[in-house]
Design a protein around this motif. Structure first.
Motif, PDB file in Angstrom:
ATOM      1  N   PHE A 248       0.876  -1.133   0.163  1.00  8.70           N
ATOM      2  CA  PHE A 248       0.064  -0.142  -0.114  1.00  8.70           C
ATOM      3  C   PHE A 248       0.869   1.169  -0.017  1.00  8.70           C
ATOM      4  N   ILE A 249       1.970   1.385   0.786  1.00 12.07           N
ATOM      5  CA  ILE A 249       3.053   2.795   0.904  1.00 12.07           C
ATOM      6  C   ILE A 249       3.310   2.778  -0.305  1.00 12.07           C
ATOM      7  N   VAL A 250       4.055   1.679  -1.076  1.00 14.79           N
ATOM      8  CA  VAL A 250       4.825   1.862  -2.399  1.00 14.79           C
ATOM      9  C   VAL A 250       3.757   2.262  -3.148  1.00 14.79           C
ATOM     10  N   LEU A 251       2.485   1.720  -3.408  1.00 15.47           N
ATOM     11  CA  LEU A 251       1.627   1.768  -4.511  1.00 15.47           C
ATOM     12  C   LEU A 251       0.977   3.513  -4.304  1.00 15.47           C
ATOM     13  N   GLU A 252       1.023   3.816  -3.107  1.00 18.05           N
ATOM     14  CA  GLU A 252       0.385   5.154  -2.767  1.00 18.05           C
ATOM     15  C   GLU A 252       1.226   6.341  -2.990  1.00 18.05           C
ATOM     16  N   SER A 253       2.496   5.950  -2.930  1.00 15.50           N
ATOM     17  CA  SER A 253       3.654   6.847  -2.985  1.00 15.50           C
ATOM     18  C   SER A 253       3.958   7.075  -4.561  1.00 15.50           C
ATOM     19  N   LYS A 254       3.407   6.381  -5.435  1.00 13.98           N
ATOM     20  CA  LYS A 254       3.671   6.474  -6.800  1.00 13.98           C
ATOM     21  C   LYS A 254       2.428   7.190  -7.649  1.00 13.98           C
ATOM     22  N   LEU A 255       1.253   7.061  -6.749  1.00 17.78           N
ATOM     23  CA  LEU A 255      -0.023   7.562  -7.618  1.00 17.78           C
ATOM     24  C   LEU A 255      -0.065   9.059  -7.610  1.00 17.78           C
ATOM     25  N   LYS A 256      -0.716   9.611  -8.613  1.00 15.77           N
ATOM     26  CA  LYS A 256      -0.876  11.110  -8.726  1.00 15.77           C
ATOM     27  C   LYS A 256      -2.099  11.373  -7.652  1.00 15.77           C
ATOM     28  N   ASN A 257      -3.176  10.539  -7.524  1.00 13.58           N
ATOM     29  CA  ASN A 257      -4.394  10.820  -6.589  1.00 13.58           C
ATOM     30  C   ASN A 257      -4.447   9.566  -5.701  1.00 13.58           C
ATOM     31  N   PRO A 258      -3.981   9.261  -4.690  1.00 16.36           N
ATOM     32  CA  PRO A 258      -3.685   8.248  -3.926  1.00 16.36           C
ATOM     33  C   PRO A 258      -4.830   8.373  -3.073  1.00 16.36           C
ATOM     34  N   MET A 259      -5.178   7.181  -2.682  1.00  8.09           N
ATOM     35  CA  MET A 259      -6.389   7.144  -1.625  1.00  8.09           C
ATOM     36  C   MET A 259      -5.930   7.909  -0.320  1.00  8.09           C
ATOM     37  N   ILE A 260      -4.836   7.655  -0.092  1.00  7.30           N
ATOM     38  CA  ILE A 260      -4.125   8.365   1.078  1.00  7.30           C
ATOM     39  C   ILE A 260      -2.902   9.333   0.724  1.00  7.30           C
ATOM     40  N   ASP A 261      -2.816  10.519   1.033  1.00  8.00           N
ATOM     41  CA  ASP A 261      -1.781  11.229   0.819  1.00  8.00           C
ATOM     42  C   ASP A 261      -0.765  10.946   1.818  1.00  8.00           C
ATOM     43  N   LEU A 262       0.084  10.195   1.567  1.00  7.42           N
ATOM     44  CA  LEU A 262       1.236  10.129   2.600  1.00  7.42           C
ATOM     45  C   LEU A 262       2.035  11.088   3.114  1.00  7.42           C
ATOM     46  N   SER A 263       1.932  12.110   2.326  1.00 10.66           N
ATOM     47  CA  SER A 263       2.717  13.335   2.873  1.00 10.66           C
ATOM     48  C   SER A 263       2.157  13.981   4.355  1.00 10.66           C
ATOM     49  N   ILE A 264       0.959  13.505   4.535  1.00 12.54           N
ATOM     50  CA  ILE A 264       0.309  14.093   5.965  1.00 12.54           C
ATOM     51  C   ILE A 264       1.298  13.231   7.113  1.00 12.54           C
ATOM     52  N   PHE A 265       1.855  12.245   6.680  1.00  8.83           N
ATOM     53  CA  PHE A 265       2.685  11.599   7.655  1.00  8.83           C
ATOM     54  C   PHE A 265       4.043  12.367   7.972  1.00  8.83           C
ATOM     55  N   LYS A 266       4.461  13.230   6.939  1.00  6.85           N
ATOM     56  CA  LYS A 266       5.528  14.069   7.351  1.00  6.85           C
ATOM     57  C   LYS A 266       5.357  15.282   8.391  1.00  6.85           C
ATOM     58  N   ASN A 267       4.060  15.387   8.808  1.00  6.39           N
ATOM     59  CA  ASN A 267       3.858  16.134   9.583  1.00  6.39           C
ATOM     60  C   ASN A 267       3.830  15.662  10.957  1.00  6.39           C
ATOM     61  N   ARG A 268       4.742  16.365  12.076  1.00  8.78           N
ATOM     62  CA  ARG A 268       5.023  15.635  13.250  1.00  8.78           C
ATOM     63  C   ARG A 268       4.037  15.610  14.022  1.00  8.78           C
ATOM     64  N   GLY A 269       3.086  16.653  14.202  1.00 16.94           N
ATOM     65  CA  GLY A 269       1.956  16.900  14.859  1.00 16.94           C
ATOM     66  C   GLY A 269       0.670  15.847  14.489  1.00 16.94           C
ATOM     67  N   PHE A 270       0.509  15.409  13.192  1.00 15.21           N
ATOM     68  CA  PHE A 270      -0.464  14.521  12.852  1.00 15.21           C
ATOM     69  C   PHE A 270       0.096  13.025  13.235  1.00 15.21           C
ATOM     70  N   VAL A 271       1.334  12.927  13.118  1.00 14.81           N
ATOM     71  CA  VAL A 271       2.024  11.584  13.751  1.00 14.81           C
ATOM     72  C   VAL A 271       1.777  11.355  15.242  1.00 14.81           C
TER      73      VAL A 271
END
Length: 521
Positions: A248-271
């Motif tokens: 899932f992580i590999v797939l979502e990182s390659k898609l233009k419009n993923p189900m979950i935008d994994l960039s939200i996990f770059k936000n320390r507050g969200f994590v």
């Protein structure tokens, strides 16, 4: 923008509508527990079949949280909220009319499909409807309703089953659901839909199967304490879920419009919000299962009496609603969330210290107060921090992810705390019975096997079963009864230490994850 800076009176009716939905969906997670004996008698079914009435709801609920959140972003949160509210209400009606255990399990799954939407979409609807200080207060109310519904389950269930029958616990949802649907149609404003975006069907499928395998694996471990983690019934599901997480992580990182935008996990507050939600589920909501058994099966309180005593915990959610909402907006999550988690950890340590072999619940009052304060303050803070740390178009996605972490934490906590309790229970059953020298070896072996097979939840029930009536005539029966009771208490001490460790560790981690600077809405 989906919200204006000025909060209108109509917005508060939106909050009432979504809170009705949340109250029903979470109430049904725990309300059915006290009705299980009546259902078992009605359908003449085994306990293992009976467990799936609970597990079906837990499994489908967890699986659908992410999916429904994404569908709300794509097609409109109001539309999906109304659809899932209708599904939940019809599922409740069907449950009340079930004529077999299998039918009830299936309809509980339908209920959970709707319940997941009510929980996940309601949080994003509240976050999008309110802004500024009003958002903190609204999420405080939302979180408090969620707390109350979970805690009130045993109490409401006990009242309805005692006054009517088990079908009433489902039938009561129908008029409430209809009222919530009318209010939703009248007051909720449709969210801005995501246009010109391809739908990530593969991501939806993988995420659904991923959560399904992980939760089912935990349920298998929970239902079979004799299974090791390497047993293929458990390990195959857990490993399959982990493999799909990687895919899932590999797939979502390659898609233009993923189900979950994994960039939200770059936000320390969200994590940090996700970690706090996981700790809350695993350390408190899972703990309630074992606390309820302690109060009912070992301290001797009825389901109704147990529910009333647990109101000391949930009652703080009502009292601290305005305070929690305002504080979550004024105090940085770095202090609010980490502090609340550590307060819960301190409550667990106090309970560990005060819980002896007393037959009364009063020794737990100081711990209950700390649990209530922590729970009332941390829930709205987690929600507020999660939605405030992402872009407006990511609110639905973030609420779904946070709720999945909370639900997965609860499922994981039930299993881990169960293993912790069972290990201590088995150890002290063995050592305790060995100290009763008057007990013949063959009787000791048979009793040990019976207690192990029944598990810690049913230790007292084994002693009171028809097959154990001969033991009651023995002059040292009280010693046997004390061994079983003390074994559960020893197990609870280990559970309390585990919960304290989880809360304090999560509190420290969150302290360093959250930024010190003030959040921007």
């Amino acid at each position: 923008m989906e919200q204006s800076e000025k909060t209108s009176a109509k917005s508060w009716w939106v909050l009432v509508a979504v809170c009705l939905g949340v109250f029903m969906s979470l109430l049904d997670v725990t309300v059915v527990n006290v009705a299980l004996p009546s259902i078992q008698k009605n359908f003449n079914t085994s306990f293992s079949n009976l467990q799936w009435i609970i597990n079906a709801y837990t499994l489908v609920y967890a699986v659908m949280l992410l999916l429904v959140s994404k569908l709300g972003d794509l097609f409109g949160r109001k539309l999906m909220f109304n659809i899932t509210l209708t599904i939940f209400t019809l599922g409740s009606l069907a449950c009340s009319m079930a004529t077999s255990n299998l039918m009830l399990v299936i309809f509980r799954g339908v209920q959970a499909l709707g319940g997941a939407g009510l929980m996940s979409l309601s949080m994003s609807i509240v976050a999008a409807t309110f802004s500024g200080k009003a958002r903190g207060l609204a999420l405080g109310v939302w979180g408090s309703v969620a707390d109350l519904s979970t805690a009130l389950g045993p109490l409401v269930g006990g009242i309805l089953v005692q006054a009517f029958n088990w079908r009433a616990i489902f039938l009561v949802n129908v008029p409430v659901g209809v009222l919530a649907l009318i209010m939703s149609i009248a007051f909720i404003r449709e969210s801005e839909k995501i246009h010109n975006e391809s739908i990530d069907f593969l991501g939806m499928l993988i995420s659904t199967v991923m959560v399904f395998l992980l939760i089912l694996g935990l349920i298998q471990k929970e239902n079979h304490y004799d299974y090791s983690w390497t047993n293929w019934h458990v390990s195959s599901l857990i490993i399959g879920g982990i493999v799909l997480i990687i895919v899932f992580i590999v797939l979502e990182s390659k898609l233009k419009n993923p189900m979950i935008d994994l960039s939200i996990f770059k936000n320390r507050g969200f994590v940090g919000s996700c970690i706090a939600a996981f700790a809350l589920g695993g350390g408190l909501y899972a703990f309630f299962t074992y606390l309820t058994i302690l109060l009912q099966n070992y301290m001797g309180y009825s389901a109704l009496q147990t529910g009333i005593r647990q109101l000391l915990i949930s009652g703080f959610s009502l009292v601290l609603v305005p305070v929690a909402g305002m504080l979550s907006d004024r105090i940085k999550p770095k202090y609010m969330i980490s502090g609340s988690l550590i307060v819960a950890g301190c409550g667990m340590l106090i309970a560990h210290t005060t819980l002896g072999f007393s037959a009364t619940w009063t020794v737990l009052i100081p711990a209950f107060i700390l649990f209530g304060i922590s729970n009332a303050l941390v829930n709205p803070s987690i929600s507020n921090a999660a939605v405030s740390s992402v872009l407006p178009q990511q609110i639905g996605m973030s609420s779904g992810v946070v709720n999945v972490f909370r639900q997965f934490g609860t499922s994981f906590g039930v299993v881990i705390l169960g293993l912790t309790l069972t290990d201590a229970y088995h150890s002290h059953i063995t050592s305790g019975l060995n100290k009763i020298t008057q007990l013949p070896a063959h009787a000791k072996d048979g009793l040990t096997k019976g207690l192990f097979a029944a598990g810690p939840f049913s230790g007292k029930a084994v002693l009171n079963s028809p097959r154990a009536q001969e033991l009651h005539q023995l002059p040292f029966f009280d010693k046997i009864s004390d061994v079983v009771t003390h074994a559960y208490y020893y197990g609870m001490h280990n559970v309390l230490l585990t919960c304290a460790t989880l809360f304090i560790a999560a509190g420290v981690i969150c302290f360093f994850l959250f930024e010190s600077k003030k959040r921007v809405d």
